[in-house]
Design a protein around this motif. Structure first.
Motif, short mmCIF file in Angstrom:
data_model
loop_
_atom_site.label_atom_id
_atom_site.label_comp_id
_atom_site.label_asym_id
_atom_site.label_seq_id
_atom_site.Cartn_x
_atom_site.Cartn_y
_atom_site.Cartn_z
N LYS A 1 3.05 6.12 -11.52
CA LYS A 1 2.67 4.80 -11.37
C LYS A 1 3.89 3.86 -10.97
O LYS A 1 3.60 2.92 -10.29
N ARG A 2 4.89 4.16 -11.43
CA ARG A 2 6.19 3.21 -11.15
C ARG A 2 6.26 3.31 -9.67
O ARG A 2 6.55 2.26 -8.68
N ALA A 3 6.20 4.67 -8.98
CA ALA A 3 6.41 4.70 -7.59
C ALA A 3 5.28 3.83 -6.92
O ALA A 3 5.57 3.31 -5.43
N THR A 4 4.20 4.02 -7.14
CA THR A 4 3.23 3.40 -6.69
C THR A 4 3.08 1.85 -6.73
O THR A 4 2.78 1.02 -5.74
N ASP A 5 3.51 1.23 -7.94
CA ASP A 5 4.05 -0.20 -8.29
C ASP A 5 5.04 -0.58 -7.14
O ASP A 5 4.74 -1.60 -6.59
N LEU B 1 4.27 -3.44 -4.56
CA LEU B 1 5.21 -4.66 -4.58
C LEU B 1 5.90 -4.94 -3.18
O LEU B 1 5.86 -6.01 -2.60
N ALA B 2 6.16 -3.78 -2.57
CA ALA B 2 6.80 -3.90 -1.37
C ALA B 2 5.70 -4.44 -0.28
O ALA B 2 6.08 -5.04 0.66
N ARG B 3 4.66 -4.06 -0.45
CA ARG B 3 3.44 -4.49 0.68
C ARG B 3 2.91 -5.80 0.45
O ARG B 3 2.61 -6.52 1.33
N THR B 4 2.90 -6.08 -1.07
CA THR B 4 1.84 -7.42 -1.30
C THR B 4 3.01 -8.25 -1.78
O THR B 4 2.26 -9.58 -1.68
N GLY B 5 4.10 -8.08 -2.37
CA GLY B 5 4.81 -8.98 -3.00
C GLY B 5 4.52 -9.31 -4.52
O GLY B 5 5.18 -10.16 -4.87
N GLU B 6 3.63 -8.60 -5.02
CA GLU B 6 3.23 -8.93 -6.39
C GLU B 6 3.15 -7.37 -7.00
O GLU B 6 2.59 -6.48 -6.62
N GLU B 7 3.70 -7.53 -8.21
CA GLU B 7 3.90 -6.24 -8.98
C GLU B 7 2.59 -6.12 -9.97
O GLU B 7 2.55 -7.16 -10.60
N PRO B 8 1.88 -4.99 -9.66
CA PRO B 8 0.78 -4.65 -10.69
C PRO B 8 1.16 -4.72 -12.16
O PRO B 8 2.20 -4.02 -12.60
N VAL B 9 0.22 -5.18 -13.00
CA VAL B 9 0.71 -5.34 -14.52
C VAL B 9 -0.24 -4.15 -15.32
O VAL B 9 0.49 -4.05 -16.26
N THR B 10 -1.19 -3.90 -14.84
CA THR B 10 -2.05 -2.72 -15.36
C THR B 10 -2.07 -1.47 -14.65
O THR B 10 -2.15 -1.48 -13.20
N THR B 11 -2.64 -0.46 -15.19
CA THR B 11 -2.95 0.87 -14.32
C THR B 11 -4.25 0.52 -13.61
O THR B 11 -4.15 0.81 -12.35
N ALA B 12 -5.09 -0.28 -14.11
CA ALA B 12 -6.28 -0.70 -13.27
C ALA B 12 -5.90 -1.38 -12.21
O ALA B 12 -6.44 -1.04 -11.14
N LEU C 1 -3.90 0.17 -4.90
CA LEU C 1 -3.67 1.38 -3.91
C LEU C 1 -5.02 1.40 -3.11
O LEU C 1 -4.89 1.65 -1.89
N ASP C 2 -6.11 1.38 -3.78
CA ASP C 2 -7.35 1.43 -2.81
C ASP C 2 -7.36 0.27 -1.82
O ASP C 2 -7.71 0.68 -0.51
#
Length: 128
Positions: free
Chosen positions: A45-49, A53-64, A70-71
Motif C-alpha cells: 500500500k505504501r509503495a502504491t501510495d 503521489l508521484a503521478r497525481t500530486g495527491e496522496e491517497p488517504v484510504t485503501t479505497a 491505481l485503477d
C-alpha cells in the motif's frame, strides 16, 4: 505541496515501504506468517501510495482511494497494469484472507517475499 516536497514525500513513502517489507521478512523468518502478511500488505500500500503521489500530486488517504487511483492510473498509463493484479492479490490474500481470516495458503510466503519486487516496480514507474 511544492514539487520538492512532493518528491520528498514520495521518497518517504518508498522508504517506509522498504522498511515495512524488511519487517515482514523478519516476521516470516520467525514463523509469524500472519504478521508478515499484514506487513507485506502495508508495504504494498505504501509503495502504491508513493506511485500515485508521484503521478497525481495527491496522496491517497484510504485503501479505497488507493485502489481507485491505481485503477485510474492503469487507464492513463498501461505500464502500471503490471502492478494491478499483484496489488489485488496482496489486498485479498495477504490482508484479507491470511491476516484477518487466518487462512494463509501455500502461496502466502511467496507473495510476502515477492513484495520486494512490487516495491521496486512501483518505484521505477514513479520515477518515469
Amino acid at each position: 505541496m511544492t514539487t520538492t516536497s512532493i518528491q520528498d514525500r514520495v521518497d518517504e513513502l518508498f522508504a517506509d515501504a522498504r522498511d515495512t517489507q524488511a519487517q515482514a521478512i523478519d516476521c516470516l523468518d520467525r514463523g509469524d506468517v500472519r504478521d508478515a502478511a499484514e506487513k507485506a500488505w502495508c508495504a504494498t500500500k505504501r509503495a502504491t501510495d508513493g506511485l500515485i503521489l508521484a503521478r497525481t500530486g495527491e496522496e491517497p488517504v484510504t485503501t479505497a482511494r488507493t485502489t481507485d487511483e491505481l485503477d485510474a492510473l492503469v487507464d492513463r498509463e498501461p505500464a502500471a497494469e503490471s502492478l494491478l493484479g499483484r496489488y489485488f492479490s496482496r489486498l485479498g490474500q495477504l490482508h484479507g484472507a491470511c491476516f484477518y481470516d487466518k487462512r494463509c495458503n501455500p502461496q502466502t510466503k511467496r507473495r510476502i517475499r515477492e513484495t520486494n519486487q512490487y516495491i521496486s516496480d512501483a518505484e521505477v514507474l514513479a520515477a518515469q
